[in-house]
Design a protein around this motif. Structure first.
Motif, PDB file in Angstrom:
ATOM      1  N   VAL A 125      37.788  49.352  43.613  1.00  0.00           N
ATOM      2  CA  VAL A 125      37.838  50.391  44.939  1.00  0.00           C
ATOM      3  C   VAL A 125      39.024  51.013  45.083  1.00  0.00           C
ATOM      4  CG1 VAL A 125      37.528  50.597  47.330  1.00  0.00           C
ATOM      5  CG2 VAL A 125      35.874  49.128  46.113  1.00  0.00           C
ATOM      6  N   ASP A 126      39.232  52.171  45.101  1.00  0.00           N
ATOM      7  CA  ASP A 126      40.679  52.642  45.485  1.00  0.00           C
ATOM      8  C   ASP A 126      40.947  52.893  46.922  1.00  0.00           C
ATOM      9  OD1 ASP A 126      41.527  52.994  42.953  1.00  0.00           O
ATOM     10  OD2 ASP A 126      40.636  54.740  42.498  1.00  0.00           O
ATOM     11  N   ILE A 127      41.677  51.961  47.466  1.00  0.00           N
ATOM     12  CA  ILE A 127      41.770  52.108  48.859  1.00  0.00           C
ATOM     13  C   ILE A 127      43.136  52.844  49.146  1.00  0.00           C
ATOM     14  CG2 ILE A 127      42.159  50.386  50.847  1.00  0.00           C
ATOM     15  CD1 ILE A 127      40.696  48.417  49.174  1.00  0.00           C
ATOM     16  N   PRO A 128      42.821  53.590  50.245  1.00  0.00           N
ATOM     17  CA  PRO A 128      44.114  54.408  50.820  1.00  0.00           C
ATOM     18  C   PRO A 128      45.004  53.577  51.746  1.00  0.00           C
ATOM     19  CG  PRO A 128      42.016  55.354  51.971  1.00  0.00           C
ATOM     20  CD  PRO A 128      41.595  54.429  50.789  1.00  0.00           C
ATOM     21  N   VAL A 129      46.310  53.888  51.574  1.00  0.00           N
ATOM     22  CA  VAL A 129      47.114  53.314  52.516  1.00  0.00           C
ATOM     23  C   VAL A 129      46.992  54.039  53.713  1.00  0.00           C
ATOM     24  CG1 VAL A 129      49.384  52.544  52.913  1.00  0.00           C
ATOM     25  CG2 VAL A 129      48.385  52.088  50.700  1.00  0.00           C
ATOM     26  N   ASP A 130      47.109  53.607  54.970  1.00  0.00           N
ATOM     27  CA  ASP A 130      46.718  54.364  56.444  1.00  0.00           C
ATOM     28  C   ASP A 130      47.780  53.833  57.392  1.00  0.00           C
ATOM     29  OD1 ASP A 130      46.533  55.889  58.503  1.00  0.00           O
ATOM     30  OD2 ASP A 130      44.483  55.880  58.296  1.00  0.00           O
ATOM     31  N   LEU A 131      49.231  53.766  57.189  1.00  0.00           N
ATOM     32  CA  LEU A 131      49.949  53.040  58.209  1.00  0.00           C
ATOM     33  C   LEU A 131      50.026  53.729  59.672  1.00  0.00           C
ATOM     34  CD1 LEU A 131      53.330  52.745  55.647  1.00  0.00           C
ATOM     35  CD2 LEU A 131      51.179  51.344  56.016  1.00  0.00           C
ATOM     36  N   LYS A 132      49.264  54.688  59.772  1.00  0.00           N
ATOM     37  CA  LYS A 132      49.194  55.424  61.196  1.00  0.00           C
ATOM     38  C   LYS A 132      47.743  54.855  61.980  1.00  0.00           C
ATOM     39  CE  LYS A 132      51.839  59.237  59.373  1.00  0.00           C
ATOM     40  NZ  LYS A 132      51.761  60.264  58.575  1.00  0.00           N
ATOM     41  N   ARG A 133      46.806  54.342  61.148  1.00  0.00           N
ATOM     42  CA  ARG A 133      45.817  54.121  61.752  1.00  0.00           C
ATOM     43  C   ARG A 133      46.006  53.260  63.042  1.00  0.00           C
ATOM     44  NH1 ARG A 133      39.766  52.961  59.481  1.00  0.00           N
ATOM     45  NH2 ARG A 133      40.631  54.787  58.090  1.00  0.00           N
ATOM     46  N   ASN A 134      45.481  53.708  64.370  1.00  0.00           N
ATOM     47  CA  ASN A 134      45.642  52.834  65.463  1.00  0.00           C
ATOM     48  C   ASN A 134      44.646  51.527  65.310  1.00  0.00           C
ATOM     49  OD1 ASN A 134      47.412  54.430  66.630  1.00  0.00           O
ATOM     50  ND2 ASN A 134      45.838  55.585  67.360  1.00  0.00           N
ATOM     51  N   PRO A 135      45.136  50.460  65.889  1.00  0.00           N
ATOM     52  CA  PRO A 135      44.296  49.339  65.782  1.00  0.00           C
ATOM     53  C   PRO A 135      42.806  49.477  66.408  1.00  0.00           C
ATOM     54  CG  PRO A 135      46.465  48.762  66.975  1.00  0.00           C
ATOM     55  CD  PRO A 135      46.344  50.284  66.514  1.00  0.00           C
ATOM     56  N   MET A 136      41.688  48.982  66.210  1.00  0.00           N
ATOM     57  CA  MET A 136      40.459  49.561  66.635  1.00  0.00           C
ATOM     58  C   MET A 136      40.345  48.650  68.138  1.00  0.00           C
ATOM     59  SD  MET A 136      38.004  48.274  63.366  1.00  0.00           S
ATOM     60  CE  MET A 136      38.455  48.669  62.034  1.00  0.00           C
ATOM     61  N   ALA A 137      39.337  49.316  68.805  1.00  0.00           N
ATOM     62  CA  ALA A 137      39.056  48.611  70.149  1.00  0.00           C
ATOM     63  C   ALA A 137      38.877  47.395  69.846  1.00  0.00           C
ATOM     64  CB  ALA A 137      37.895  49.675  70.729  1.00  0.00           C
ATOM     65  N   GLY A 138      39.059  46.880  71.216  1.00  0.00           N
ATOM     66  CA  GLY A 138      39.052  45.184  70.972  1.00  0.00           C
ATOM     67  C   GLY A 138      39.938  44.455  70.227  1.00  0.00           C
ATOM     68  N   GLY A 139      41.020  45.011  69.775  1.00  0.00           N
ATOM     69  CA  GLY A 139      41.941  44.399  69.067  1.00  0.00           C
ATOM     70  C   GLY A 139      42.387  43.078  69.599  1.00  0.00           C
ATOM     71  N   MET A 140      43.191  42.318  68.748  1.00  0.00           N
ATOM     72  CA  MET A 140      43.592  41.022  69.243  1.00  0.00           C
ATOM     73  C   MET A 140      44.845  41.030  69.671  1.00  0.00           C
ATOM     74  SD  MET A 140      43.371  38.385  66.148  1.00  0.00           S
ATOM     75  CE  MET A 140      44.591  37.054  65.955  1.00  0.00           C
ATOM     76  N   ASP A 141      45.050  39.995  70.633  1.00  0.00           N
ATOM     77  CA  ASP A 141      46.626  39.874  71.188  1.00  0.00           C
ATOM     78  C   ASP A 141      47.033  38.804  70.326  1.00  0.00           C
ATOM     79  OD1 ASP A 141      48.724  39.072  72.546  1.00  0.00           O
ATOM     80  OD2 ASP A 141      47.563  37.989  74.296  1.00  0.00           O
ATOM     81  N   HIS A 142      48.208  39.396  69.608  1.00  0.00           N
ATOM     82  CA  HIS A 142      49.123  38.814  68.607  1.00  0.00           C
ATOM     83  C   HIS A 142      50.150  37.964  69.141  1.00  0.00           C
ATOM     84  CE1 HIS A 142      47.188  40.149  64.957  1.00  0.00           C
ATOM     85  NE2 HIS A 142      46.980  41.280  65.571  1.00  0.00           N
ATOM     86  N   SER A 143      50.250  37.907  70.507  1.00  0.00           N
ATOM     87  CA  SER A 143      51.216  37.009  71.115  1.00  0.00           C
ATOM     88  C   SER A 143      51.218  35.511  71.022  1.00  0.00           C
ATOM     89  CB  SER A 143      51.416  37.586  72.313  1.00  0.00           C
ATOM     90  OG  SER A 143      50.271  37.096  73.300  1.00  0.00           O
ATOM     91  N   LYS A 144      49.866  35.317  70.644  1.00  0.00           N
ATOM     92  CA  LYS A 144      49.791  33.765  70.483  1.00  0.00           C
ATOM     93  C   LYS A 144      49.523  33.496  69.158  1.00  0.00           C
ATOM     94  CE  LYS A 144      46.849  33.115  74.734  1.00  0.00           C
ATOM     95  NZ  LYS A 144      45.569  32.594  75.013  1.00  0.00           N
ATOM     96  N   MET A 145      49.752  34.120  68.037  1.00  0.00           N
ATOM     97  CA  MET A 145      49.693  33.828  66.715  1.00  0.00           C
ATOM     98  C   MET A 145      50.536  33.272  65.925  1.00  0.00           C
ATOM     99  SD  MET A 145      48.045  35.938  63.476  1.00  0.00           S
ATOM    100  CE  MET A 145      46.609  36.089  64.321  1.00  0.00           C
ATOM    101  N   ASP A 146      50.222  32.018  65.090  1.00  0.00           N
ATOM    102  CA  ASP A 146      51.491  31.231  64.764  1.00  0.00           C
ATOM    103  C   ASP A 146      51.267  31.560  63.230  1.00  0.00           C
ATOM    104  OD1 ASP A 146      52.828  29.394  63.813  1.00  0.00           O
ATOM    105  OD2 ASP A 146      51.941  27.608  64.688  1.00  0.00           O
ATOM    106  N   HIS A 147      52.216  32.330  62.853  1.00  0.00           N
ATOM    107  CA  HIS A 147      52.141  32.870  61.564  1.00  0.00           C
ATOM    108  C   HIS A 147      52.987  31.751  60.450  1.00  0.00           C
ATOM    109  CE1 HIS A 147      50.516  36.903  61.404  1.00  0.00           C
ATOM    110  NE2 HIS A 147      50.831  36.906  62.491  1.00  0.00           N
ATOM    111  N   SER A 148      53.711  30.928  60.898  1.00  0.00           N
ATOM    112  CA  SER A 148      54.462  29.722  60.364  1.00  0.00           C
ATOM    113  C   SER A 148      53.698  28.829  59.699  1.00  0.00           C
ATOM    114  CB  SER A 148      55.531  29.231  61.379  1.00  0.00           C
ATOM    115  OG  SER A 148      54.741  28.472  62.187  1.00  0.00           O
TER     116      SER A 148
END
Length: 175
Positions: free
Chosen positions: A137-160
């Protein structure tokens, strides 16, 4: 009068917007993003539609845009911290149904990017299904797309504690 470049560019954009098909599997509304030009990780999101009479499963993905490509999801731990993790068993796609890969949920994760994600360019990704087999699949890069409704709160995300070393530490590409 339109120039040939304008007509070709419009045609190419329409082509990339078309769903991709392989057997009974269709990929719709695909896009990829990274958190910035110097990001070390990125993600792809899309809908997998199964028009067949049998259940199928997306079991892996590959691409030369990153050192490592995995199927990922987000899960909340006992402390209420959201963690991103690999889904080794893949994503089930029911017969006659669909499975959405979306921000804040299941997605294809690119770690250790070999190139920057440039808005409007495309990434070639091979999806491997248990029954339908491989599908590029050729997937377009879309850096401008807004988060979908019901997006996640990333303030609690632990990426470490993603368990993937330094290649993606601190990058948040799924918002």
């Amino acid at each position: 009068m339109y120039s040939i470049k304008t007509v070709l560019a419009a045609g190419a954009a329409a082509l990339f917007a078309m769903p991709a098909l392989a057997g009974d599997i269709m990929i719709n509304d695909a896009y990829a993003r990274a958190s910035g030009m110097n990001a070390k990780a990125g993600a792809a999101f899309f809908e997998i539609m199964n028009h067949g009479a049998e259940d199928d499963r997306l079991i892996s993905a590959t691409s030369d845009v990153a050192k490592r490509v995995e199927l990922h999801t987000h899960k909340e731990d006992a402390n209420g911290v959201m963690k991103m993790m690999e889904v080794e068993e893949g994503f089930a796609v029911p017969a006659g149904g669909m499975h959405a890969l979306k921000r804040g949920g299941d997605h294809v994760m690119f770690m250790g990017l070999n190139q920057s994600f440039v808005d409007g360019e495309t990434l070639s990704v091979t999806l491997v299904f248990e029954k339908a087999g491989e599908m590029t699949v050729d997937i377009p890069v879309d850096l401008k797309r807004n988060p979908m409704a019901g997006g996640m709160d990333h303030s609690k995300m632990d990426h470490s504690k993603m368990g993937h070393g330094e290649a993606n530490k601190g990058d948040d590409t799924s918002n």
